[in-house]
Design a protein around this motif. Sequence first.
Motif, PDB file in Angstrom:
ATOM      1  N   UNK A 234       0.818  -1.208   0.000  1.00 43.45           N
ATOM      2  CA  UNK A 234       0.000   0.000   0.000  1.00 43.45           C
ATOM      3  C   UNK A 234       0.859   1.268   0.000  1.00 43.45           C
ATOM      4  N   UNK A 235       2.141   1.096   0.268  1.00 48.73           N
ATOM      5  CA  UNK A 235       3.052   2.217   0.472  1.00 48.73           C
ATOM      6  C   UNK A 235       3.916   2.433  -0.770  1.00 48.73           C
ATOM      7  N   UNK A 236       3.889   3.650  -1.305  1.00 47.07           N
ATOM      8  CA  UNK A 236       4.632   3.953  -2.532  1.00 47.07           C
ATOM      9  C   UNK A 236       6.129   3.746  -2.360  1.00 47.07           C
ATOM     10  N   UNK A 237       6.663   4.081  -1.204  1.00 46.96           N
ATOM     11  CA  UNK A 237       8.102   3.932  -0.953  1.00 46.96           C
ATOM     12  C   UNK A 237       8.474   2.456  -0.928  1.00 46.96           C
ATOM     13  N   UNK A 238       7.643   1.631  -0.294  1.00 44.46           N
ATOM     14  CA  UNK A 238       7.897   0.189  -0.244  1.00 44.46           C
ATOM     15  C   UNK A 238       7.919  -0.411  -1.642  1.00 44.46           C
ATOM     16  N   UNK A 239       6.984  -0.004  -2.480  1.00 46.69           N
ATOM     17  CA  UNK A 239       6.906  -0.543  -3.844  1.00 46.69           C
ATOM     18  C   UNK A 239       8.170  -0.211  -4.621  1.00 46.69           C
ATOM     19  N   UNK A 240       8.642   1.030  -4.536  1.00 42.85           N
ATOM     20  CA  UNK A 240       9.844   1.420  -5.288  1.00 42.85           C
ATOM     21  C   UNK A 240      11.081   0.700  -4.765  1.00 42.85           C
ATOM     22  N   UNK A 241      11.180   0.521  -3.447  1.00 39.73           N
ATOM     23  CA  UNK A 241      12.331  -0.184  -2.882  1.00 39.73           C
ATOM     24  C   UNK A 241      12.304  -1.663  -3.253  1.00 39.73           C
ATOM     25  N   UNK A 242      11.138  -2.282  -3.188  1.00 36.24           N
ATOM     26  CA  UNK A 242      11.021  -3.694  -3.548  1.00 36.24           C
ATOM     27  C   UNK A 242      11.372  -3.905  -5.012  1.00 36.24           C
TER      28      UNK A 242
END
Length: 341
Positions: A234-242
Amino acid sequence: MLDHSSQQLSALINAASDTLSLWFVDEATDINCLSSIQPRDNLSIISNRYDLHQQALACGLNSRFGDFTLAIDQQYEQIFFRIAKEKPIVHYLINRSADLLVRQGLLTLVGEKGDGTKTYIDKAKKYFNSSAQAKKNNIIYTGHIRFFSKGKPLDDKHYTSLQTITDDMISKPGVFGWNKIDQGSKYLVDNLAEILASNSIASDASVLDLGCGYGYLSIEAAKLGSFTFTATDNNAVAVSCCQANLEQRGIAGQALASHCADNIEQRFDLVLCNPPFHTGFDTDKDLTPLFLQQAKQHLNSNGVAVFVVNSFIPLEAKAESIFKTIEVIAKNTQFKVVALR
């Protein structure tokens, strides 16, 4: 339970209807307050939470989804923010507001005493060379900080940059547990090989990493087979890091923004999940049932979902009405790993 700080901020946003305004929305913002905002052309929202962004759009608001580092090509008369849980995010947004406000524009910060709001207001005042004071209403503090000139930037832990942490994994502030390995996730990984073998999961299986964070479960699971991954958060930062972690390691798959895989139609052979217990500041809102329901919905008929939760969470009881087979694979004083079919 309605977050009173978000409620107060919503009233302030509506009262500023004649100003060109920007609202930074993160998980601390109560989703129920979005419907109380009067849509207008001079109000823009940036949210790093997919569910809040979708709700804002549904309410007719002008919202963009992404990291708070998104490019912004104009300046504003007023910026609003409900104090976040993570200090680097608050520091970064105070720093960035100095670039986005017109001279003598206002940064409005709202939050509870326990959020450190008064301290943040004082820091913003010093950075903006302003004389603003925090106003208190019960446990809620409000600050209207007028921008004059920049002082010394606040320490945001290099928020704008992807950073290398343990075992060369990429992460950054804004991801839950961003600079460490979550011990619950590690406990799942420690037992994963046994689960794969006992459930006859093929080496080329499709895998859904539900609530992926920076991608630890996918990274470790990829060592056990030639799997294809779909990682969601749900988190934009998590998606980019993953996504960065998958690409750096040549792992087949993609990271997608979603609210618990609600926009994904594919079914998978294996679902991996370390669900959050709550969201925002409402600690009574257990999200585990939603993650269980979505895991079941996205499983192939012969697939298995593997969850790790704190040992006191009654996952088995929550899963009884959703899954036919529930097996506790491992349990210690802190965590338990449960396989569901």
